[in-house]
Design a protein around this motif. Structure first.
Motif, mmCIF file in Angstrom:
data_model
loop_
_atom_site.group_PDB
_atom_site.id
_atom_site.type_symbol
_atom_site.label_atom_id
_atom_site.label_comp_id
_atom_site.label_asym_id
_atom_site.label_seq_id
_atom_site.Cartn_x
_atom_site.Cartn_y
_atom_site.Cartn_z
ATOM 1 N N GLU A 195 35.539 41.593 41.446
ATOM 2 C CA GLU A 195 36.981 41.552 41.158
ATOM 3 C C GLU A 195 37.421 42.567 40.109
ATOM 4 O O GLU A 195 38.610 42.716 39.839
ATOM 5 C CB GLU A 195 37.417 40.143 40.742
ATOM 6 C CG GLU A 195 36.594 39.540 39.638
ATOM 7 C CD GLU A 195 35.510 38.612 40.172
ATOM 8 O OE1 GLU A 195 34.851 38.985 41.161
ATOM 9 O OE2 GLU A 195 35.327 37.521 39.583
ATOM 10 N N ASP A 196 36.468 43.269 39.495
ATOM 11 C CA ASP A 196 36.820 44.357 38.585
ATOM 12 C C ASP A 196 37.099 45.658 39.342
ATOM 13 O O ASP A 196 37.516 46.651 38.731
ATOM 14 C CB ASP A 196 35.687 44.607 37.581
ATOM 15 C CG ASP A 196 35.476 43.446 36.631
ATOM 16 O OD1 ASP A 196 34.301 43.100 36.370
ATOM 17 O OD2 ASP A 196 36.477 42.883 36.147
ATOM 18 N N ASP B 82 42.327 38.429 29.069
ATOM 19 C CA ASP B 82 41.385 37.293 29.101
ATOM 20 C C ASP B 82 40.287 37.516 30.130
ATOM 21 O O ASP B 82 39.149 37.084 29.933
ATOM 22 C CB ASP B 82 42.140 36.006 29.419
ATOM 23 C CG ASP B 82 42.995 35.531 28.254
ATOM 24 O OD1 ASP B 82 43.888 34.711 28.496
ATOM 25 O OD2 ASP B 82 42.761 35.998 27.119
ATOM 26 N N SER B 83 40.613 38.189 31.214
ATOM 27 C CA SER B 83 39.655 38.369 32.302
ATOM 28 C C SER B 83 38.480 39.275 31.934
ATOM 29 O O SER B 83 37.459 39.263 32.623
ATOM 30 C CB SER B 83 40.366 38.934 33.533
ATOM 31 O OG SER B 83 40.983 40.178 33.214
#
Length: 120
Positions: free
Chosen positions: A90-91, A63-64
């Motif tokens: 955040e990746d 989902d992210s």
């Protein structure tokens, strides 16, 4: 046996793009495999990112990353890609390519990983 070699990682600013590649080789029939991308950030567990059936091309995403990442394959080159757009800090993680037989749930083969760093 399957050998997997990732490439394409690097440093990019937030909002930018990268394309990871995973070159697969070995004495096997790749059409019997599902290929996946996973990632592991510092201090966190490894997590699923995306997968694709080598034969039917069916895709699944975490989902992210839905709407931002696209997994694809080139059967002629035995290569799987992960196009990453709209990257976020955040990746940031080490990204791993993996393979499993369609008849199993566990990924048996892993690449060495490639670092992706997204700066804010």
């Amino acid at each position: 046996q399957v050998q997997l070699v990732e490439s394409g990682g690097g440093l990019v600013q937030a909002g930018g793009s990268l394309r990871l590649s995973c070159a697969a080789s070995g004495r096997t029939t790749f059409s019997r495999h599902c290929m996946g991308w996973f990632r592991q950030a510092p201090g966190k567990e490894r997590e699923f990112v995306a997968s694709i059936g080598w034969n039917d091309g069916r895709r699944y995403y975490a989902d992210s990353v839905k709407g931002r990442f696209t997994i694809s394959r080139d059967n002629a080159k035995n290569t799987v890609y992960l196009q990453m757009n709209s990257l976020k800090p955040e990746d940031t993680a080490v990204y791993y390519c993996a393979a499993r037989l369609l008849t199993t749930a566990e990924y048996n083969y892993w690449g060495q990983g490639t670092q992706v760093t997204v700066s804010s």
